[in-house]
Write a protein that holds these residues in place. Structure first.
Motif, PDB file in Angstrom:
ATOM      1  N   LEU A  68     -35.857  12.693  28.867  1.00 44.92           N
ATOM      2  CA  LEU A  68     -34.891  12.381  27.977  1.00 44.92           C
ATOM      3  C   LEU A  68     -35.064  11.029  27.229  1.00 44.92           C
ATOM      4  CD1 LEU A  68     -31.663  13.524  30.052  1.00 44.92           C
ATOM      5  CD2 LEU A  68     -32.356  14.230  27.674  1.00 44.92           C
ATOM      6  N   ARG A  72     -35.081  10.639  23.145  1.00 44.03           N
ATOM      7  CA  ARG A  72     -34.276   9.748  22.576  1.00 44.03           C
ATOM      8  C   ARG A  72     -35.467   8.730  21.496  1.00 44.03           C
ATOM      9  NH1 ARG A  72     -29.751   6.849  25.909  1.00 44.03           N
ATOM     10  NH2 ARG A  72     -29.441   5.950  23.769  1.00 44.03           N
ATOM     11  N   LYS A  79     -33.788  17.924  23.652  1.00 39.80           N
ATOM     12  CA  LYS A  79     -33.060  17.419  24.651  1.00 39.80           C
ATOM     13  C   LYS A  79     -31.923  18.507  25.385  1.00 39.80           C
ATOM     14  CE  LYS A  79     -28.846  14.333  24.096  1.00 39.80           C
ATOM     15  NZ  LYS A  79     -28.073  13.679  23.017  1.00 39.80           N
TER      16      LYS A  79
END
Length: 271
Positions: A68, A72, A79
């Motif tokens: 994750l 990001r 995701k």
């Protein structure tokens, strides 16, 4: 005379600029976390194997979190995969731990011995150590106190949580067998006041000498002494027998489960 290029010919001769779009790949960590979560969930329901599921779930949580973070930053996609893997791994850990706890309690209940819930007075009516039940109202104030289980007098009955009542009814301190060896012989009784069948055995009992050494019953050469044997006792059934110990035994102990128990459920004074 040289002709200057027209706009049309200039556009035809100049190369067309190419726009390069960098392909962003799915996060390998997110995929790995999802796979780990699926495997952990499947194994979390299976005894023993769910220990591995807990470890796999922890690894999967770490993979999902790292994945994750990378997603990001825009370096990877996936995701949804990472979140799904995170949820599955956490769920697998919770399921495995909850089931392990419930199974552990069930095993403990199955193999743990019943505890003494109350003790009575001796058969001759005299007060004995650990007597917790009496007919007069003055005993009611002590009703919430736990039953004493040690140093009970001969004749005192101990009631266990499964409804079994055990007692040492008499003690003969000097009984000789056919070859002249001397033993302390205790007469013990079982009464099943519960609803389930219970087992009994002479090895439920141990004799303790003055030095605190606890030993199993002896095997003397008796001709006319009815020794306690092993068997099962139905509801409302009762059985009485004699259990021989070494001469010099000062305390007689009862174990609700002689295979798994380290501590006696109750003990009687033999001297």
């Amino acid at each position: 005379m040289t002709e200057s290029p027209t706009p049309e010919s200039a556009s035809q001769d100049s190369p067309t600029p190419t726009v390069v779009v960098a392909a962003v790949k799915h996060s390998v960590l997110a995929i790995a976390a999802l796979v780990a979560g699926v495997l952990a969930i499947l194994g979390s329901w299976i005894p023993i194997l769910n220990n591995f599921s807990v470890v796999l779930g922890i690894v999967g949580v770490v993979l999902a979190i790292v994945g994750l973070v990378a997603i990001r930053k825009g370096k990877k996609t996936g995701k949804g995969l990472a979140i799904a893997g995170l949820v599955l791994n956490i769920l697998a850990i919770v399921i495995a731990l909850v089931l392990q706890n419930s199974w552990s309690k069930a095993i403990d209940e199955e193999f743990s011995s019943p505890k003494v819930t109350e003790t009575s007075q001796a058969a001759d009516g005299t007060k004995t150590d650990g007597a917790t039940k009496a007919s007069d109202k003055s005993a009611e104030k002590d009703a919430d106190k736990p039953a004493a289980t040690t140093n009970l007098g001969v004749g005192t009955k101990a009631t266990l949580s499964n409804g079994l009542v055990v007692s040492v009814d008499a003690v003969d301190k000097e009984v000789k067998d056919t070859i002249g060896d001397t033993y302390l012989v205790a007469t013990v009784s079982y009464t099943n006041t519960g609803k389930e069948k219970v087992d009994y055995d002479s090895f439920d009992w141990k004799g303790v000498d003055a030095n605190g050494a606890a030993t199993n019953p002896e095997v003397p050469m008796f001709d006319d002494v009815k020794l306690l044997e092993s068997g099962s006792l139905n509801a409302n059934g009762t059985v009485t027998g004699k259990v021989p110990f070494k001469a010099g035994t000062v305390t007689i102990e009862y174990y609700g489960n002689f295979v798994f128990d380290d501590n006696a459920a109750a003990s009687w004074k033999a001297q």
